[in-house]
Design a protein around this motif. Sequence first.
Motif, PDB file in Angstrom:
ATOM      1  N   CYS A  40      21.248  49.517  27.295  1.00  0.00           N
ATOM      2  CA  CYS A  40      20.834  48.379  26.456  1.00  0.00           C
ATOM      3  C   CYS A  40      20.434  48.848  25.060  1.00  0.00           C
ATOM      4  O   CYS A  40      20.800  48.234  24.056  1.00  0.00           O
ATOM      5  CB  CYS A  40      19.681  47.621  27.094  1.00  0.00           C
ATOM      6  SG  CYS A  40      20.178  46.557  28.439  1.00  0.00           S
ATOM      7  N   ILE A  41      19.674  49.939  25.013  1.00  0.00           N
ATOM      8  CA  ILE A  41      19.238  50.481  23.720  1.00  0.00           C
ATOM      9  C   ILE A  41      20.451  50.906  22.898  1.00  0.00           C
ATOM     10  O   ILE A  41      20.559  50.587  21.706  1.00  0.00           O
ATOM     11  CB  ILE A  41      18.258  51.658  23.924  1.00  0.00           C
ATOM     12  CG1 ILE A  41      16.937  51.135  24.481  1.00  0.00           C
ATOM     13  CG2 ILE A  41      18.043  52.432  22.627  1.00  0.00           C
ATOM     14  CD1 ILE A  41      15.984  52.224  24.955  1.00  0.00           C
ATOM     15  N   LYS A  92      23.504  49.847  23.169  1.00  0.00           N
ATOM     16  CA  LYS A  92      24.256  48.648  22.785  1.00  0.00           C
ATOM     17  C   LYS A  92      23.602  47.980  21.587  1.00  0.00           C
ATOM     18  O   LYS A  92      24.291  47.548  20.659  1.00  0.00           O
ATOM     19  CB  LYS A  92      24.352  47.672  23.942  1.00  0.00           C
ATOM     20  CG  LYS A  92      25.099  46.394  23.571  1.00  0.00           C
ATOM     21  CD  LYS A  92      25.733  45.723  24.715  1.00  0.00           C
ATOM     22  CE  LYS A  92      26.465  44.449  24.386  1.00  0.00           C
ATOM     23  NZ  LYS A  92      26.850  44.172  23.058  1.00  0.00           N
ATOM     24  N   MET A  93      22.265  47.898  21.579  1.00  0.00           N
ATOM     25  CA  MET A  93      21.569  47.299  20.438  1.00  0.00           C
ATOM     26  C   MET A  93      21.818  48.127  19.171  1.00  0.00           C
ATOM     27  O   MET A  93      22.052  47.568  18.100  1.00  0.00           O
ATOM     28  CB  MET A  93      20.067  47.178  20.719  1.00  0.00           C
ATOM     29  CG  MET A  93      19.748  46.105  21.746  1.00  0.00           C
ATOM     30  SD  MET A  93      17.997  45.698  21.984  1.00  0.00           S
ATOM     31  CE  MET A  93      17.182  47.269  22.040  1.00  0.00           C
ATOM     32  N   LYS A  94      21.781  49.458  19.309  1.00  0.00           N
ATOM     33  CA  LYS A  94      22.062  50.319  18.154  1.00  0.00           C
ATOM     34  C   LYS A  94      23.479  50.098  17.660  1.00  0.00           C
ATOM     35  O   LYS A  94      23.726  50.001  16.455  1.00  0.00           O
ATOM     36  CB  LYS A  94      21.881  51.798  18.537  1.00  0.00           C
ATOM     37  CG  LYS A  94      20.453  52.235  18.699  1.00  0.00           C
ATOM     38  CD  LYS A  94      20.411  53.712  19.085  1.00  0.00           C
ATOM     39  CE  LYS A  94      19.034  54.232  19.370  1.00  0.00           C
ATOM     40  NZ  LYS A  94      19.054  55.642  19.816  1.00  0.00           N
ATOM     41  N   ASP A 131      25.366  47.419  18.126  1.00  0.00           N
ATOM     42  CA  ASP A 131      25.462  46.089  17.524  1.00  0.00           C
ATOM     43  C   ASP A 131      24.877  46.089  16.115  1.00  0.00           C
ATOM     44  O   ASP A 131      25.442  45.483  15.201  1.00  0.00           O
ATOM     45  CB  ASP A 131      24.741  45.042  18.385  1.00  0.00           C
ATOM     46  CG  ASP A 131      25.458  44.759  19.693  1.00  0.00           C
ATOM     47  OD1 ASP A 131      26.622  45.183  19.852  1.00  0.00           O
ATOM     48  OD2 ASP A 131      24.843  44.105  20.571  1.00  0.00           O
ATOM     49  N   ARG A 132      23.754  46.759  15.945  1.00  0.00           N
ATOM     50  CA  ARG A 132      23.116  46.829  14.625  1.00  0.00           C
ATOM     51  C   ARG A 132      24.004  47.580  13.637  1.00  0.00           C
ATOM     52  O   ARG A 132      24.164  47.167  12.494  1.00  0.00           O
ATOM     53  CB  ARG A 132      21.745  47.514  14.745  1.00  0.00           C
ATOM     54  CG  ARG A 132      20.996  47.602  13.459  1.00  0.00           C
ATOM     55  CD  ARG A 132      20.625  46.231  12.936  1.00  0.00           C
ATOM     56  NE  ARG A 132      20.160  46.362  11.580  1.00  0.00           N
ATOM     57  CZ  ARG A 132      20.213  45.416  10.692  1.00  0.00           C
ATOM     58  NH1 ARG A 132      20.696  44.244  11.016  1.00  0.00           N
ATOM     59  NH2 ARG A 132      19.781  45.608   9.484  1.00  0.00           N
TER      60      ARG A 132
END
Length: 119
Positions: free
Chosen positions: A38-39, A41-43, A45-46
């Motif tokens: 998840c982390i 993926k967030m990175k 996406d950002r």
Amino acid sequence: NAELTRKVSEYEEKSNASADDLVAVNRKWEQRLSTELCIEKMKSDRLASDMKEIYEARVREVTSKCDDIVRASTQLTECRARVLQLQEHEGEQRATIVDMRKAFMAGLKDERSKVMLVW
């Protein structure tokens, strides 16, 4: 026989405990990996969002420069047309001046001949 049954029971208990421990460890790892995923993926996406913003800003900048070039080119074309008009007008004025000078010189010769006749 009872001794054998007791040893088998102990072994089964240990096996069940080991299996439960393995399942618990497996769940912990799954949770940890899920969290890390998840982390990441967030990175990702950002990063994708940042890259999109940078790309869009660059497109706007290049588009603006292209618009400036088109405007400048149009102005240059208009200036060239105006210069040609002015050159044409200048040529016409020069021709008029030459014609007027010729007429003046012709009139002057006429006047000279009249004066010469009078003498």
